[in-house]
Design a protein around this motif. Structure first.
Motif, short mmCIF file in Angstrom:
data_model
loop_
_atom_site.label_atom_id
_atom_site.label_comp_id
_atom_site.label_asym_id
_atom_site.label_seq_id
_atom_site.Cartn_x
_atom_site.Cartn_y
_atom_site.Cartn_z
N ASP A 1 0.79 -1.33 -0.06
CA ASP A 1 0.03 -0.07 0.03
C ASP A 1 0.85 1.37 0.05
N GLY A 2 0.19 2.21 -0.44
CA GLY A 2 1.26 3.64 -0.59
C GLY A 2 0.42 4.68 -0.01
N GLU B 1 -7.57 4.10 -21.21
CA GLU B 1 -8.10 5.32 -20.88
C GLU B 1 -7.85 5.98 -19.49
N ARG B 2 -8.16 4.84 -18.55
CA ARG B 2 -7.86 5.07 -17.21
C ARG B 2 -6.43 5.42 -16.86
N TYR B 3 -5.75 4.45 -17.28
CA TYR B 3 -4.12 4.78 -17.18
C TYR B 3 -3.82 5.95 -17.83
N VAL C 1 0.72 0.98 -8.00
CA VAL C 1 1.66 0.33 -8.93
C VAL C 1 2.44 1.33 -9.75
N MET C 2 1.45 2.24 -10.35
CA MET C 2 2.09 3.40 -11.14
C MET C 2 3.11 4.33 -10.35
N CYS D 1 11.24 2.79 -13.43
CA CYS D 1 11.57 3.35 -14.83
C CYS D 1 10.33 4.08 -15.37
N PRO D 2 10.80 5.23 -16.18
CA PRO D 2 9.51 5.96 -16.64
C PRO D 2 8.37 5.12 -17.11
N LEU D 3 7.01 5.66 -16.79
CA LEU D 3 5.99 4.93 -17.47
C LEU D 3 5.78 5.00 -19.01
#
Length: 432
Positions: free
Chosen positions: A28-29, A52-54, A281-282, A290-292
């Motif tokens: 959890d964050g 779309e959500r991402y 997670v993102m 690493c960059p998304l």
């Protein structure tokens, strides 16, 4: 276990061991904000595709900071018929390693900060003692810079700060160094009038060497970096060089910091459980790995949703934990490992990342064990890697619906209301 920069190195082996022996992990964050535009519930909706959500969350949420990371490991003890848990609460902050390190900018959302403060969140532990970190690209750049400096030293090449080949005027020599510099210049000039091939100079500081180089350059001498005569034998010099190399390696590992925990989680291949975990997670990938990428498709995670329809009416973590204590579910038997802080669900500590990770793991165990009631004969314990659970890993269940263009969202909800409430984002399972 609370982990800050002060006890991080001493705790790291304990963290590695807990991850390695675990049956599954829960995370959890806590963040400095959720969305720099509308809140997440307004930003996204149930009709968004996963891509779309991402994309919306990537655009509006990644400038915030994940500054508390909760990890709880669960290992089933067959002899005790219960899970042994090890909860960790990490405070993280991107402290620059040196002047050339990335100086991270991030934003805060007043409502998020106010909410965490009302829950007793200790921001001093973040900003004063947060564990630093680097992503893979930053780590590679730092190691390359260190290796380049090491090679320059080994080849006897001075750093640019000691060389001024383009000086057009005399170097400014402070009064307290003039006698020393004049003695050196006299020895160099005298070198050309005798048969000596080498010249030994008295020991000097780095600043004095800089003054020597600049003065010689101004006087028109062609020079190579001067080496002081060492009285230390080869064995002692090698020992010191090895010690320096080890110190540099330790400093690099300190700079990588919390990212080493994320690397260990990824390398373990263990099942990772989260609650509404897309943002977790993102942010974890974005900050520590690493960059998304531009689109969510192709990432190493997808989401699956356990759906219990009429049995669970509220999917907030606190309410979910309460409902999963009641029939037909059963509370799992757990025991906190020796040396770890024991959480009491009767005294909620929600929005402390370690506690939320712990509750999330309990919810998963209750739901997984419930699946065992359908077996013949029924089983009270279902492993995190059971064939009953495995079909749901890394799945995203989607209904594709066509409808008249004049319909509204409310019409769709009404259409599916007869089938019960679909619990999207109830419990997400991630297999790294």
């Amino acid at each position: 276990m609370e982990v800050t920069r002060r006890n991080y190195k001493d705790s790291l082996n304990t963290v590695y061991s807990a991850i390695e022996e675990a049956d599954f992990l829960a995370i959890d964050g806590e963040f400095s904000g959720i969305s720099d535009g509308p809140n997440v519930s307004a930003l996204t909706n149930g009709l968004d595709t996963p891509e779309e959500r991402y994309t919306k969350l990537k655009k509006h949420s990644m400038d915030f900071l994940l500054f508390q990371f909760g990890l709880c490991t669960f290992k089933y003890d067959q002899t005790k018929s219960k899970y042994i848990i090890k909860p960790f609460n990490f405070y993280v902050f991107p402290k620059p390693f040196n002047r050339t390190s990335p100086d991270i900018k991030f934003i805060c959302q007043s409502s998020s900060i106010d909410f965490l403060a009302s829950q007793g969140f200790d921001f001093n532990k973040v900003f004063c003692n947060g564990i630093p970190y680097l992503n893979q690209e930053e780590e590679a750049q730092l190691r390359e810079q260190t290796e380049e400096r090491r090679n320059q030293h080994a080849n006897g090449v001075g750093t640019p700060s000691y060389i001024s080949p383009s000086s057009k005027g005399p170097a400014h020599v402070p009064e307290e160094h003039k006698d020393f510099i004049n003695r050196v210049i006299e020895k160099v000039e005298a070198l050309f009038t005798n048969s000596e091939k080498t010249l030994d100079l008295e020991p000097c500081t780095g600043f004095q060497r800089k003054l020597i180089y600049q003065t010689l350059n101004w006087k028109g001498f062609t020079w190579k970096p001067l080496k002081q005569k060492s009285k230390v034998d080869d064995e002692e010099r090698k020992r010191r060089e090895q010690q320096k190399l080890e110190r540099e390696q330790e400093e690099l590992n300190d700079a990588v910091g919390f990212s080493r925990v994320i690397h260990a989680i990824s390398k373990s291949g263990k099942l990772v459980v989260g609650h509404n975990m897309l943002l977790d997670v993102m942010h974890t990938i974005h900050q520590f790995y690493c960059p998304l990428p531009e689109m969510g498709v192709g990432l190493f995670f997808f989401f699956f949703f356990l759906m219990f329809q009429e049995m669970i009416t509220n999917t907030s973590l606190a309410e979910l934990e309460k409902q999963l204590k009641e029939g037909p579910f059963k509370s799992p038997q757990v025991e906190t490992a020796e040396g770890f802080h024991s959480y009491d669900t009767a005294q909620e500590q929600l929005h402390e990342a370690g506690y939320d990770a712990y509750i999330t793991g309990l919810c998963f165990v209750s739901m997984a064990n419930y699946l065992g009631s359908f077996l013949t004969p029924p089983k009270a314990y279902i492993s995190a890697r059971s064939k009953l659970v495995e079909p749901f890993f890394n799945k995203d269940h989607v209904l594709y619906v066509t409808f008249p263009k004049e319909w509204k969202t409310s019409d769709l909800y009404q259409l599916f209301s007869a089938f019960g409430k679909t619990l999207s984002c109830l419990i997400s399972l991630l297999s790294l």
